[in-house]
Motif scaffolding. Structure first.
Motif, short mmCIF file in Angstrom:
data_model
loop_
_atom_site.label_atom_id
_atom_site.label_comp_id
_atom_site.label_asym_id
_atom_site.label_seq_id
_atom_site.Cartn_x
_atom_site.Cartn_y
_atom_site.Cartn_z
N SER A 1 -25.46 3.65 -29.18
CA SER A 1 -25.40 4.79 -28.26
C SER A 1 -25.61 6.10 -29.01
O SER A 1 -26.28 7.01 -28.51
CB SER A 1 -24.04 4.82 -27.54
OG SER A 1 -23.87 3.65 -26.75
N ASN A 2 -25.06 6.19 -30.21
CA ASN A 2 -25.24 7.41 -31.02
C ASN A 2 -26.69 7.57 -31.42
O ASN A 2 -27.24 8.67 -31.43
CB ASN A 2 -24.35 7.34 -32.26
CG ASN A 2 -22.88 7.35 -31.92
OD1 ASN A 2 -22.49 7.72 -30.81
ND2 ASN A 2 -22.05 6.96 -32.87
N ARG B 1 -29.31 6.41 -29.77
CA ARG B 1 -30.09 6.79 -28.59
C ARG B 1 -29.91 8.28 -28.30
O ARG B 1 -30.86 8.96 -27.91
CB ARG B 1 -29.67 5.95 -27.39
CG ARG B 1 -30.19 4.52 -27.42
CD ARG B 1 -30.06 3.86 -26.06
NE ARG B 1 -28.66 3.69 -25.68
CZ ARG B 1 -27.93 2.61 -25.98
NH1 ARG B 1 -28.48 1.61 -26.66
NH2 ARG B 1 -26.68 2.53 -25.60
N LEU B 2 -28.70 8.80 -28.51
CA LEU B 2 -28.45 10.22 -28.28
C LEU B 2 -29.29 11.07 -29.24
O LEU B 2 -29.92 12.06 -28.83
CB LEU B 2 -26.97 10.53 -28.47
CG LEU B 2 -26.58 12.02 -28.38
CD1 LEU B 2 -26.90 12.58 -27.00
CD2 LEU B 2 -25.09 12.20 -28.70
N HIS C 1 -18.66 6.59 -29.57
CA HIS C 1 -19.72 7.39 -28.97
C HIS C 1 -19.21 8.69 -28.36
O HIS C 1 -19.84 9.75 -28.53
CB HIS C 1 -20.46 6.58 -27.91
CG HIS C 1 -21.58 7.36 -27.27
ND1 HIS C 1 -22.67 7.81 -27.96
CD2 HIS C 1 -21.74 7.81 -25.98
CE1 HIS C 1 -23.48 8.49 -27.16
NE2 HIS C 1 -22.93 8.50 -25.94
N GLU D 1 -20.56 12.29 -29.44
CA GLU D 1 -21.23 13.15 -28.48
C GLU D 1 -20.62 14.54 -28.48
O GLU D 1 -21.34 15.55 -28.42
CB GLU D 1 -21.15 12.53 -27.08
CG GLU D 1 -22.01 13.23 -26.04
CD GLU D 1 -22.01 12.49 -24.73
OE1 GLU D 1 -22.98 12.65 -23.96
OE2 GLU D 1 -21.04 11.74 -24.47
N GLN E 1 -22.24 -1.27 -30.36
CA GLN E 1 -22.65 -0.44 -29.23
C GLN E 1 -22.47 1.05 -29.51
O GLN E 1 -23.27 1.87 -29.07
CB GLN E 1 -21.87 -0.84 -27.97
CG GLN E 1 -22.27 -2.20 -27.41
CD GLN E 1 -23.75 -2.25 -27.04
OE1 GLN E 1 -24.35 -1.24 -26.68
NE2 GLN E 1 -24.33 -3.44 -27.12
N ASP E 2 -21.41 1.44 -30.22
CA ASP E 2 -21.22 2.86 -30.51
C ASP E 2 -22.37 3.40 -31.37
O ASP E 2 -22.91 4.47 -31.09
CB ASP E 2 -19.88 3.08 -31.22
CG ASP E 2 -18.70 2.99 -30.27
OD1 ASP E 2 -18.82 3.48 -29.14
OD2 ASP E 2 -17.68 2.42 -30.66
N GLY F 1 -28.01 -2.54 -29.94
CA GLY F 1 -26.65 -2.81 -30.40
C GLY F 1 -26.46 -4.20 -30.96
O GLY F 1 -25.34 -4.55 -31.37
#
Length: 271
Positions: free
Chosen positions: A7-8, A10-11, A66, A70, A3-4, A39
């Motif tokens: 998420s990274n 997607r950012l 994440h 960020e 997931q991290d 993920g």
């Protein structure tokens, strides 16, 4: 689960117009990319390296938790994203350059450019042109040296642009780099001789006077060689009177902006 990483990823994608654009530029299948965004899957080492190169991050960074990633991204300069239209424009320009780059080889070097001044009607302007190749592109610089009256300060105008050779014509487009308020286009006949001596054609631009009138004028390029004494060459640039003995009479005739009574368009003169 990753997931991290997801998420990274997607950012990083949020800096682009769409996920579809990212997939096109990465040349990756959209369903496969969605698996990484979900993920559920982590990319192979090779694919992960491609992602890092594309987004400008390190491998250990994109795998960070994440929140930490960020914070890292927020303090870095934002990624420079080339939009799709600019990318397409670059592709078009590259295709034009590839079409005639070999034909431009013999035209590399320095020239004196002559034409009837747009800002000072009735006077002849001589400028210095340098055409050079950088990697797979051909560029040029045009330098003006203006002094309206003896004793006045000398003004230098510097124009930079690109050169294309398309179907037996040389196309040149530049812009004025110091003020950014002018672009000019020049179209020249090529030389069909082994050695380049003079090129002729038309120049389109705007006058440097306050009225900024769009103008078209005949132009001649006089070849100087691959290398020159630039300071000496620039010292010879500037405004000349029509009766000046320093400008060859054949050049004066070639840049005269006269039209025959049967002409319906202003045409270049081939010399």
């Amino acid at each position: 689960m990753h997931q991290d990483f997801a998420s990274n990823l997607r950012l990083l994608c949020s800096y682009y117009k769409s996920i579809a654009e990212v997939c096109r530029r990465l040349d990756i299948n959209r369903p496969q990319f969605n698996r990484y965004l979900s993920g559920r899957y982590k990319p192979s080492a090779h694919t992960l390296l491609r992602f890092c190169d594309f987004f400008g991050v390190e491998e250990h960074e994109i795998l960070m938790p994440h929140e930490q990633f960020e914070r890292l991204i927020k303090v870095r300069p934002r990624p420079v994203v080339v939009n799709e239209s600019a990318h397409q424009e670059s592709e078009h320009l590259a295709r034009l350059q590839r079409a005639g780059i070999s034909s431009l080889e013999k035209y590399l070097g320095y020239y004196f450019e002559y034409y009837e001044s747009m800002a000072y009607p009735g006077r002849i302007l001589r400028t210095l042109i340098c055409i050079e190749r950088q990697d797979d592109r051909v560029y040029y610089q045009r330098t003006e040296r203006l002094r309206e009256h003896p004793g006045d300060n000398v003004f230098h105008g510097v124009y930079q642009g690109i050169v294309n050779y398309l179907t037996d014509r040389i196309f040149m487009l530049d812009y004025e780099t110091l003020t950014g308020n002018e672009m000019t286009q020049t179209i020249l006949f090529p030389s069909f001789k082994n050695r380049v001596s003079r090129l002729s054609g038309l120049k389109l631009g705007v006058s440097g006077s306050g009225e900024r009138m769009p103008c078209c004028t005949r132009v001649v390029y006089e070849y100087l060689g691959r290398t020159v004494d630039k300071q000496r060459a620039l010292s010879l640039c500037g405004l000349y009177e029509q009766n000046s003995a320093e400008i060859d009479s054949s050049i004066k005739a070639a840049i005269s902006n006269t039209m025959d009574e049967n002409d319906r368009h202003f045409r270049a003169l081939y010399i």
